[in-house]
Motif scaffolding. Sequence first.
Motif, PDB file in Angstrom:
ATOM      1  N   SER A  61       0.813  -1.213   0.000  1.00  0.00           N
ATOM      2  CA  SER A  61       0.000   0.000   0.000  1.00  0.00           C
ATOM      3  C   SER A  61       0.847   1.264   0.000  1.00  0.00           C
ATOM      4  N   TRP A  62       0.244   2.355  -0.447  1.00  0.00           N
ATOM      5  CA  TRP A  62       0.944   3.641  -0.438  1.00  0.00           C
ATOM      6  C   TRP A  62       0.806   4.326   0.906  1.00  0.00           C
ATOM      7  N   ARG A  63      -0.250   4.024   1.632  1.00  0.00           N
ATOM      8  CA  ARG A  63      -0.544   4.693   2.888  1.00  0.00           C
ATOM      9  C   ARG A  63       0.415   4.342   4.017  1.00  0.00           C
ATOM     10  N   ASP A  64       0.570   3.064   4.263  1.00  0.00           N
ATOM     11  CA  ASP A  64       1.378   2.639   5.403  1.00  0.00           C
ATOM     12  C   ASP A  64       2.367   1.522   5.097  1.00  0.00           C
ATOM     13  N   GLY A  65       2.494   1.167   3.832  1.00  0.00           N
ATOM     14  CA  GLY A  65       3.433   0.130   3.452  1.00  0.00           C
ATOM     15  C   GLY A  65       2.971  -1.275   3.776  1.00  0.00           C
ATOM     16  N   THR A  66       1.702  -1.422   4.099  1.00  0.00           N
ATOM     17  CA  THR A  66       1.163  -2.741   4.406  1.00  0.00           C
ATOM     18  C   THR A  66       1.292  -3.660   3.201  1.00  0.00           C
ATOM     19  N   THR A  67       1.722  -4.868   3.440  1.00  0.00           N
ATOM     20  CA  THR A  67       1.897  -5.831   2.359  1.00  0.00           C
ATOM     21  C   THR A  67       0.903  -6.974   2.476  1.00  0.00           C
ATOM     22  N   ARG A  68       0.628  -7.598   1.348  1.00  0.00           N
ATOM     23  CA  ARG A  68      -0.211  -8.785   1.342  1.00  0.00           C
ATOM     24  C   ARG A  68       0.282  -9.701   0.231  1.00  0.00           C
ATOM     25  N   TYR A  69       0.039 -10.991   0.417  1.00  0.00           N
ATOM     26  CA  TYR A  69       0.556 -11.984  -0.506  1.00  0.00           C
ATOM     27  C   TYR A  69      -0.469 -13.061  -0.830  1.00  0.00           C
ATOM     28  N   ALA A  70      -0.330 -13.623  -2.003  1.00  0.00           N
ATOM     29  CA  ALA A  70      -1.126 -14.781  -2.352  1.00  0.00           C
ATOM     30  C   ALA A  70      -0.652 -15.929  -1.468  1.00  0.00           C
ATOM     31  N   ASP A  71      -1.560 -16.812  -1.094  1.00  0.00           N
ATOM     32  CA  ASP A  71      -1.206 -17.929  -0.225  1.00  0.00           C
ATOM     33  C   ASP A  71      -0.075 -18.776  -0.805  1.00  0.00           C
ATOM     34  N   SER A  72      -0.032 -18.881  -2.100  1.00  0.00           N
ATOM     35  CA  SER A  72       0.955 -19.723  -2.758  1.00  0.00           C
ATOM     36  C   SER A  72       2.396 -19.224  -2.624  1.00  0.00           C
ATOM     37  N   VAL A  73       2.560 -17.939  -2.276  1.00  0.00           N
ATOM     38  CA  VAL A  73       3.915 -17.386  -2.186  1.00  0.00           C
ATOM     39  C   VAL A  73       4.289 -16.896  -0.796  1.00  0.00           C
ATOM     40  N   LYS A  74       3.366 -16.958   0.146  1.00  0.00           N
ATOM     41  CA  LYS A  74       3.643 -16.497   1.507  1.00  0.00           C
ATOM     42  C   LYS A  74       4.826 -17.251   2.107  1.00  0.00           C
ATOM     43  N   GLY A  75       5.726 -16.490   2.715  1.00  0.00           N
ATOM     44  CA  GLY A  75       6.903 -17.089   3.316  1.00  0.00           C
ATOM     45  C   GLY A  75       8.060 -17.253   2.363  1.00  0.00           C
ATOM     46  N   ARG A  76       7.800 -17.082   1.066  1.00  0.00           N
ATOM     47  CA  ARG A  76       8.854 -17.245   0.062  1.00  0.00           C
ATOM     48  C   ARG A  76       9.164 -15.942  -0.673  1.00  0.00           C
ATOM     49  N   PHE A  77       8.141 -15.147  -0.928  1.00  0.00           N
ATOM     50  CA  PHE A  77       8.306 -13.897  -1.667  1.00  0.00           C
ATOM     51  C   PHE A  77       8.175 -12.697  -0.739  1.00  0.00           C
ATOM     52  N   THR A  78       8.894 -11.624  -1.053  1.00  0.00           N
ATOM     53  CA  THR A  78       8.803 -10.388  -0.294  1.00  0.00           C
ATOM     54  C   THR A  78       8.706  -9.204  -1.247  1.00  0.00           C
ATOM     55  N   ILE A  79       7.671  -8.404  -1.078  1.00  0.00           N
ATOM     56  CA  ILE A  79       7.508  -7.213  -1.893  1.00  0.00           C
ATOM     57  C   ILE A  79       8.004  -6.005  -1.098  1.00  0.00           C
ATOM     58  N   SER A  80       8.670  -5.086  -1.763  1.00  0.00           N
ATOM     59  CA  SER A  80       9.172  -3.886  -1.111  1.00  0.00           C
ATOM     60  C   SER A  80       9.244  -2.752  -2.122  1.00  0.00           C
ATOM     61  N   ARG A  81       9.441  -1.547  -1.618  1.00  0.00           N
ATOM     62  CA  ARG A  81       9.542  -0.402  -2.509  1.00  0.00           C
ATOM     63  C   ARG A  81      10.545   0.604  -1.969  1.00  0.00           C
ATOM     64  N   VAL A  82      11.173   1.326  -2.880  1.00  0.00           N
ATOM     65  CA  VAL A  82      12.066   2.420  -2.533  1.00  0.00           C
ATOM     66  C   VAL A  82      11.521   3.620  -3.286  1.00  0.00           C
ATOM     67  N   ASN A  83      10.773   4.440  -2.586  1.00  0.00           N
ATOM     68  CA  ASN A  83      10.106   5.571  -3.222  1.00  0.00           C
ATOM     69  C   ASN A  83      11.064   6.577  -3.847  1.00  0.00           C
ATOM     70  N   ALA A  84      12.223   6.771  -3.235  1.00  0.00           N
ATOM     71  CA  ALA A  84      13.205   7.715  -3.759  1.00  0.00           C
ATOM     72  C   ALA A  84      13.710   7.298  -5.134  1.00  0.00           C
ATOM     73  N   LYS A  85      13.598   6.026  -5.454  1.00  0.00           N
ATOM     74  CA  LYS A  85      14.037   5.506  -6.749  1.00  0.00           C
ATOM     75  C   LYS A  85      12.872   5.127  -7.651  1.00  0.00           C
ATOM     76  N   ASN A  86      11.663   5.379  -7.194  1.00  0.00           N
ATOM     77  CA  ASN A  86      10.456   5.003  -7.945  1.00  0.00           C
ATOM     78  C   ASN A  86      10.510   3.533  -8.351  1.00  0.00           C
ATOM     79  N   THR A  87      10.961   2.713  -7.432  1.00  0.00           N
ATOM     80  CA  THR A  87      11.188   1.314  -7.748  1.00  0.00           C
ATOM     81  C   THR A  87      10.473   0.352  -6.811  1.00  0.00           C
TER      82      THR A  87
END
Length: 119
Positions: A52-78
């Motif tokens: 999310s843009w508001r608080d950085g809350t993340t959510r994952y599909a059950d199939s990838v939980k524990g294996r995948f991690t989503i993150s963002r670096v706003n200063a790099k628009n990445t």
Amino acid sequence: QVQVVESGGALVQAGNSLRLSCVVSASTFSSYSMAWFRQAPGKEREFVAGISWRDGTTRYADSVKGRFTISRVNAKNTLYLQMNSLKPEDTAVYYCAAYLTSQGSYAYWGQGTQVTVSS
């Protein structure tokens, strides 16, 4: 207007790791909720992970939980997707998307990057 470009896809063996990147051209990147989707051959596109843009809350599909991690670096628009313990069923084209609250939908999409996991 807004360009979304994914990169990092590759052919890897099961159990290995890979990190995907997504660069967004918009100066309003920090106000977008972002997500990764994927589509395997002959299958429907599915949600993988979101942040999310508001608080950085993340959510994952059950199939990838524990294996995948989503993150963002706003200063790099990445946006990133760290994928560990990859499985053959993770094979798909991975897409980066930006959610616009004003439209109530994922309005901007990248062209996708291919991830192939061999057994």
